[in-house]
Design an enzyme around this catalytic site. Sequence first.
Site, mmCIF file in Angstrom:
data_model
loop_
_atom_site.group_PDB
_atom_site.id
_atom_site.type_symbol
_atom_site.label_atom_id
_atom_site.label_comp_id
_atom_site.label_asym_id
_atom_site.label_seq_id
_atom_site.Cartn_x
_atom_site.Cartn_y
_atom_site.Cartn_z
ATOM 1 N N CYS A 114 0.810 -1.223 0.000
ATOM 2 C CA CYS A 114 0.000 0.000 0.000
ATOM 3 C C CYS A 114 0.841 1.270 0.000
ATOM 4 O O CYS A 114 0.353 2.340 -0.373
ATOM 5 C CB CYS A 114 -0.953 0.002 1.191
ATOM 6 S SG CYS A 114 -2.115 -1.386 1.194
ATOM 7 N N HIS A 251 -3.372 7.288 2.008
ATOM 8 C CA HIS A 251 -3.757 5.950 1.563
ATOM 9 C C HIS A 251 -5.126 5.637 2.137
ATOM 10 O O HIS A 251 -5.392 5.852 3.318
ATOM 11 C CB HIS A 251 -2.733 4.928 2.044
ATOM 12 C CG HIS A 251 -3.187 3.511 1.893
ATOM 13 N ND1 HIS A 251 -3.677 3.020 0.700
ATOM 14 C CD2 HIS A 251 -3.252 2.480 2.786
ATOM 15 C CE1 HIS A 251 -4.008 1.756 0.864
ATOM 16 N NE2 HIS A 251 -3.767 1.405 2.119
ATOM 17 N N ASN A 281 -10.083 -0.066 -0.300
ATOM 18 C CA ASN A 281 -8.622 -0.019 -0.253
ATOM 19 C C ASN A 281 -8.079 -0.569 -1.568
ATOM 20 O O ASN A 281 -8.184 -1.759 -1.834
ATOM 21 C CB ASN A 281 -8.124 -0.846 0.936
ATOM 22 C CG ASN A 281 -6.620 -0.808 1.104
ATOM 23 O OD1 ASN A 281 -5.889 -0.416 0.202
ATOM 24 N ND2 ASN A 281 -6.151 -1.246 2.262
#
EC number: 2.3.1.180
Length: 324
Positions: A114, A251, A281
């Site tokens: 990520c 993020h 996500n």
Amino acid sequence: MIVRSQIVGCGSYLPERVVTNAEMARMVDTSDEWIVERTGIRARHLAADGQTTSDLATIAAQRALEAAGIAAAELDLLIVATATPDHTFPATATKVQARIGMTGGAAFDVQAVCSGFVYALSIADNFIKAGQAKTAMVIGAETFSRILDWTDRGTCVLFGDGAGAIVLRAAQAEGTNQDRGILSTHLHSDGRHHDLLYVDGGPSSTQTVGHLRMEGKEVFRHAVANLAQVVGEALDANGLAAADIDWVVPHQANRRILDGTARKLGLSTDRMVITVDRHANTSAASVPLAFTEAFNDGRLKPGQLVLLEAMGGGFTWGAALVRL
């Protein structure tokens, strides 16, 4: 005078298929209320059958080039941040390179899960500052739906697919925190926490792709602390304070992580670009997807101070401070 990497264009792509929480509840033992309360996620985009990470990345790249008003032949460097490449090798970046018509320079992938886009942005920035590239494209692209265990309600509801791209160009600057461009980047990792967020497969271990596994509560605890630390580091490095930030582009892991990080920094979530409710996500794609959305709708404006931050498996985490 010094060289800064200025953002001159951005683009993104989300697969057409939108999967709501209600649809997820028909696939696994969960509910819209359960998902929203714990994550803030209401929907996610999933790649179509046969649609690959390079497919998503190519469209985002083409849109970023168009926005920047440059040809692919002008790129000296192309980096794709992804944890879900098309193949073990070659790099997904080389497939994108060929598809967009970039025939020179270098193209390679970066794997920091990520945090991948922030890592790739830092690498591109350092190539530009070192004089090894004048124009670079950084892409975050994922098809995380390919590595999810669709029977695990604790993880499969959290992720989506997508891609975002940013074009950087070298420019002369004064060397102050008022310069346009990337002011600094800050990267960290701590491999001791491998087992808290990982995929249980790989070429040399199981000869399979594997599925994502996560200890959600532990990841949450580390994420809030690590992100607050690296944001403070970025501000201190540039003689700036949280009050100077116009926008945070984080993020998009979990709304609770975003809220917790904002509280720790004393920032209002009104100054955060939040897409997790609609995108879920998307790992390395989430920061450039959110950046492009906010740029295109006019929230991000020239002269503003923007903070990009992310944390992912590894653990890895990082931040970049940019003046548009």
